[in-house]
Design a protein around this motif. Structure first.
Motif, PDB file in Angstrom:
ATOM      1  N   UNK A  93       0.874  -1.145   0.000  1.00 55.24           N
ATOM      2  CA  UNK A  93       0.000   0.000   0.000  1.00 55.24           C
ATOM      3  C   UNK A  93       0.905   1.185   0.000  1.00 55.24           C
ATOM      4  N   UNK A  95       2.417   5.046  -1.069  1.00 56.83           N
ATOM      5  CA  UNK A  95       1.900   6.372  -0.740  1.00 56.83           C
ATOM      6  C   UNK A  95       2.183   7.375  -1.832  1.00 56.83           C
ATOM      7  N   UNK A 134      -2.353   4.105  -0.476  1.00 57.76           N
ATOM      8  CA  UNK A 134      -3.001   4.931   0.527  1.00 57.76           C
ATOM      9  C   UNK A 134      -3.828   5.993  -0.206  1.00 57.76           C
ATOM     10  N   UNK A 136      -4.930   9.521   0.286  1.00 53.03           N
ATOM     11  CA  UNK A 136      -4.708  10.658   1.181  1.00 53.03           C
ATOM     12  C   UNK A 136      -5.913  11.584   1.285  1.00 53.03           C
ATOM     13  N   UNK A 164      -6.174  -1.070   8.935  1.00 51.57           N
ATOM     14  CA  UNK A 164      -5.399  -0.432  10.001  1.00 51.57           C
ATOM     15  C   UNK A 164      -5.958  -0.722  11.384  1.00 51.57           C
TER      16      UNK A 164
ATOM     17  N   UNK B 102       7.394   0.659  14.479  1.00 48.23           N
ATOM     18  CA  UNK B 102       8.621   0.387  13.732  1.00 48.23           C
ATOM     19  C   UNK B 102       9.700   1.377  14.165  1.00 48.23           C
ATOM     20  N   UNK B 104      13.366   0.888  14.053  1.00 54.51           N
ATOM     21  CA  UNK B 104      14.784   0.738  13.708  1.00 54.51           C
ATOM     22  C   UNK B 104      15.379   2.056  13.194  1.00 54.51           C
ATOM     23  N   UNK B 108      18.447   4.180  14.926  1.00 57.60           N
ATOM     24  CA  UNK B 108      19.673   4.541  14.205  1.00 57.60           C
ATOM     25  C   UNK B 108      19.969   6.023  14.364  1.00 57.60           C
ATOM     26  N   UNK B 151       2.467   5.041   6.184  1.00 56.08           N
ATOM     27  CA  UNK B 151       1.788   6.232   5.688  1.00 56.08           C
ATOM     28  C   UNK B 151       0.555   6.518   6.537  1.00 56.08           C
ATOM     29  N   UNK B 152       0.016   5.460   7.155  1.00 60.05           N
ATOM     30  CA  UNK B 152      -1.203   5.630   7.938  1.00 60.05           C
ATOM     31  C   UNK B 152      -0.952   6.287   9.292  1.00 60.05           C
ATOM     32  N   UNK B 154       1.447   8.690   9.663  1.00 61.11           N
ATOM     33  CA  UNK B 154       2.020  10.030   9.440  1.00 61.11           C
ATOM     34  C   UNK B 154       1.163  11.171  10.007  1.00 61.11           C
ATOM     35  N   UNK B 180      10.333   6.308   6.243  1.00 60.65           N
ATOM     36  CA  UNK B 180      10.275   5.994   4.810  1.00 60.65           C
ATOM     37  C   UNK B 180       9.248   6.817   4.017  1.00 60.65           C
ATOM     38  N   UNK B 181       7.994   6.946   4.471  1.00 60.02           N
ATOM     39  CA  UNK B 181       7.021   7.649   3.631  1.00 60.02           C
ATOM     40  C   UNK B 181       7.063   9.170   3.775  1.00 60.02           C
ATOM     41  N   UNK B 185       8.353  17.777   1.592  1.00 61.16           N
ATOM     42  CA  UNK B 185       7.122  18.499   1.298  1.00 61.16           C
ATOM     43  C   UNK B 185       6.117  18.309   2.443  1.00 61.16           C
TER      44      UNK B 185
END
Lengths: 470, 213
Positions: A93, A95, A134, A136, A164, B102, B104, B108, B151-152, B154, B180-181, B185
């Motif tokens: 999924x 983004x 996703x 948005x 989710x 998550x 890791x 770091x 992404x969920x 964020x 990552x996501x 911007x």
């Protein structure tokens, strides 16, 4: 040549069992933890870690079905798990999406869910649809009602998605039941499935466990798919990553069987590696493909259908790297006989992005691999002695009946690969697979058919007023 | 007297904690000046590590092992300094955001920042906006760092920034985000001060935010 021997598989399997017996799995739901403990598995309360009793594990793994069907809403899209057939599909999924015509990257929206579902519906070699991205522009409150509605609305192939929250899971199941004609009809032909994934290393989240339990109780097939990264969230050795992944998956599968005996569940494997030069995720690495391939044999040891991984690339755009990375892993996993190979279409940028054109391009690669898997048919007719004798030395086969009889069944006809003679190719404006893919995307997305009939749409809109348009 | 700090530097470069702490103790016992041990033994070694990493001759795990080795040596030096003479570059509160387990990437970044001389308050995973706000209020860090892999999750970054605003703390702390996501911007849209794509750039960004070197 085998990638891995029986003796090596046996060593990995034994190590996984040792991991489960001695190291254990952190279970973040106290209730599940206590129930596992009551069933005879040692519990470290302070750490929230359950260690698995070997005989408990064996008993519960034996309850998992070795064959089941992931249904399509159209019967010709039914996927027979455990039958030996190989099905490739897309993955989720992400983004962001590459808009090649605009040369830009933008966050994905609900319309991209609809469009990717429509593309998968139109592309023959992508056999199931995983909710690709996703959205948005969707509010959290009725998120899964809407991303699943758009998926069902644009494909009759089997739909799979990640959810989710338990609330989102309930929304999805209510919607699917309404489409099926009631909960029993959905139970009879579940045309939707859900992934519920452990977190590497060796952790199961509480909400994931609740989603898992609800899915199993309601007849929704599940995939338990850890995604360890060798060198980061798993050992840097391929064998060590395999042992850990195998332990994580077996724990998940056994848990599903503990919640609902006999519930359909796939052995999941989404292995990748970390490029330790700069800590860059390498989902397209050759070792990722090797680990994922070995997992097919590990799943088979337990007679479990596998939710396997191939077709990822770390390439940022549709380019040469994307081609060779996808080619290697899709071929390896296909040849290994994996039941359900996800992420095999549409993906770029280490699983972070999709591009519409990439679906069309990957569809062609998957078509080639399906052709390989069909093999070489050898029988009296295909051996062709009679036609060889008829044409004789020095002739040709262009006008032979045998040619016309076999030319459609024997060859895969690519839609994108360029085979025209050079001057003809120049006359055509020097097309490439990418320019051809763009044209096909336009064609498929011009007016994609809505795959729910108007009466059903009316009914669903009344029952679920929170459904929105993309 | 002069003390040979080369074996110490070599041990730090190799990431050999045992040898490096022994060398540090030996240098202290031999009457070495803590500041000299720090500058010429440890920081000089980390400079070489940084150069080798930039040239592709060292990988991230090796760099992190050197950073960890240096931390162990600095811990030995600390009591030898007059109180207050070794100062932290600044305090960073860190955590993965609500519903994201998550960690890791966050770990770091924490290690790298610590190796670079920052004080880290690690809040772990699944940190609620109000918990971030409370810690910022109590500890007055210079920087708040948030990480999300999904992404969920964020949107929880924005929720945390909004909660800082509501608590009247937004001007008191710089906010850095990553994962990552996450993109530059997105950082701009939610009103974060900085986005860093990886652990190395996170250190540079933190130094830049606080205008230290």
């Amino acid at each position: 040549m085998q990638l891995i021997s029986e003796a090596q598989l046996s060593a990995i399997d034994k190590t996984a069992q040792r991991i489960l017996e001695r190291v254990g799995v952190k279970i973040l739901d106290p209730d599940v933890r206590d129930r596992l403990h009551a069933a005879g598995n040692p519990l470290d309360t302070a750490k929230g870690v359950v260690r698995f009793d070997p005989s408990w594990l064996e008993d519960h793994l034996a309850r998992a079905p070795s064959r089941f069907i992931l249904y399509g809403r159209n019967r010709r899209h039914d996927l027979e798990m455990g039958s030996g057939r190989v099905y490739f599909g897309n993955g989720g999924r992400v983004f962001q999406i590459h808009e090649m015509t605009e040369s830009r990257v933008r966050p994905t929206l609900l319309k991209d869910v609809a469009h990717t579902a429509a593309l998968v519906d139109a592309l023959d070699h992508i056999r199931f649809y995983i909710i690709a991205c996703q959205a948005y522009d969707l509010a959290p409150a009725h998120y899964h009602l809407n991303d699943f509605y758009q998926s069902f609305g644009h494909t009759t192939k089997h739909v799979m998605g990640g959810v989710d929250t338990l609330k989102g899971m309930r929304q999805m199941v209510a919607l699917a039941a309404a489409i099926a004609g009631g909960p029993q009809a959905l139970r009879d032909r579940p045309f939707v499935s859900v992934m519920a994934n452990p977190i590497s290393p060796l952790t199961l989240d509480a909400e994931t466990l609740r989603i898992m339990a609800f899915g199993a109780q309601n007849g929704i097939p599940l995939a338990v798919a850890p995604a360890p990264i060798a060198g980061a969230t798993a050992p840097a050795s391929l064998a060590g990553t395999l042992a850990q992944l195998h332990a994580e998956t077996l724990a998940g599968v056994a848990l599903v069987q503990f919640m609902t005996p006999g519930a359909p569940v796939m052995y999941g494997a989404v292995a990748s590696t970390m490029d330790l030069r700069g800590m860059d995720l390498a989902m397209g690495s050759v070792e990722s493909a090797m680990i994922n391939t070995a997992c097919v044999a590990l799943a088979r040891r337990y007679h479990l259908p596998i939710y396997a991984t191939a077709g990822l690339s770390d390439a940022k755009i549709t380019d040469i790297q994307a081609g060779f990375e996808k080619g290697v892993s899709n071929l390896l996993l296909g040849r290994a006989g994996a039941d359900f190979i996800h992420l095999a279409a549409g993906m770029l940028d280490s699983g972070n992005a999709i591009a519409y054109e990439q679906y069309v391009i990957d569809n062609e690669l998957l078509g080639m691999i399906e052709r390989i898997l069909r093999g070489i048919e050898v029988n009296e007719k295909t051996l062709g002695f009679d036609t060889i004798a008829q044409v004789g030395p020095g002739g040709n086969y262009i006008l032979a009946d045998h040619t016309v009889d076999h030319m459609l069944s024997e060859f895969f006809y690519p839609r994108l690969a360029v085979r025209e003679q050079f001057d003809r190719w120049v006359d055509l404006g020097r097309p490439t697979p990418l320019t051809k893919a763009k044209a096909l995307v336009d064609q498929h997305l011009k007016e994609p058919p809505f795959r729910l009939d108007p009466d059903t749409v009316d009914r669903l809109r009344k029952q679920f007023p929170q459904i929105v348009d993309p | 007297m002069t003390i040979d700090l080369n074996p110490l530097s070599e041990a730090v470069i190799k990431g050999n904690i045992q040898a490096a702490t022994q060398e540090t103790q030996k240098a202290l016992d031999g009457g070495g000046d803590p500041q000299t041990i720090l500058d010429q033994g440890l920081i000089a070694a980390m400079d070489i590590v940084g150069q080798r990493f930039a040239a592709g001759a060292m990988f991230v795990p090796q760099m992190l092992r050197s950073a960890k080795t240096m931390q162990a040596c600095v811990a030995l030096l600390k009591p030898a300094f007059q109180a207050g003479t070794v100062s932290s570059k600044g305090t960073v509160v860190m955590g993965t955001v609500k519903a994201d387990l998550h960690d890791i990437g966050k770990n770091l970044v924490a290690m790298m920042l610590e190796g670079a001389g920052f004080t880290i308050i690690d809040m772990g995973v699944d940190v609620l906006p109000e918990a971030f706000v409370q810690t910022v209020s109590e500890k007055s860090p210079e920087i708040l760092g948030m990480s999300a892999l999904l992404s969920t999750t964020m949107p929880a970054m924005k929720a945390t920034i909004d909660a800082l605003k509501d608590a009247g703390l937004r001007d008191k702390v710089k906010v850095m985000i990553g994962g990552a996501p996450v993109t530059a911007k997105f950082a701009g849209e939610i009103g974060a001060d900085r986005y860093a794509p990886d652990a190395g750039s996170a250190v540079a960004a933190a130094k830049e935010l606080l205008q230290t070197s």
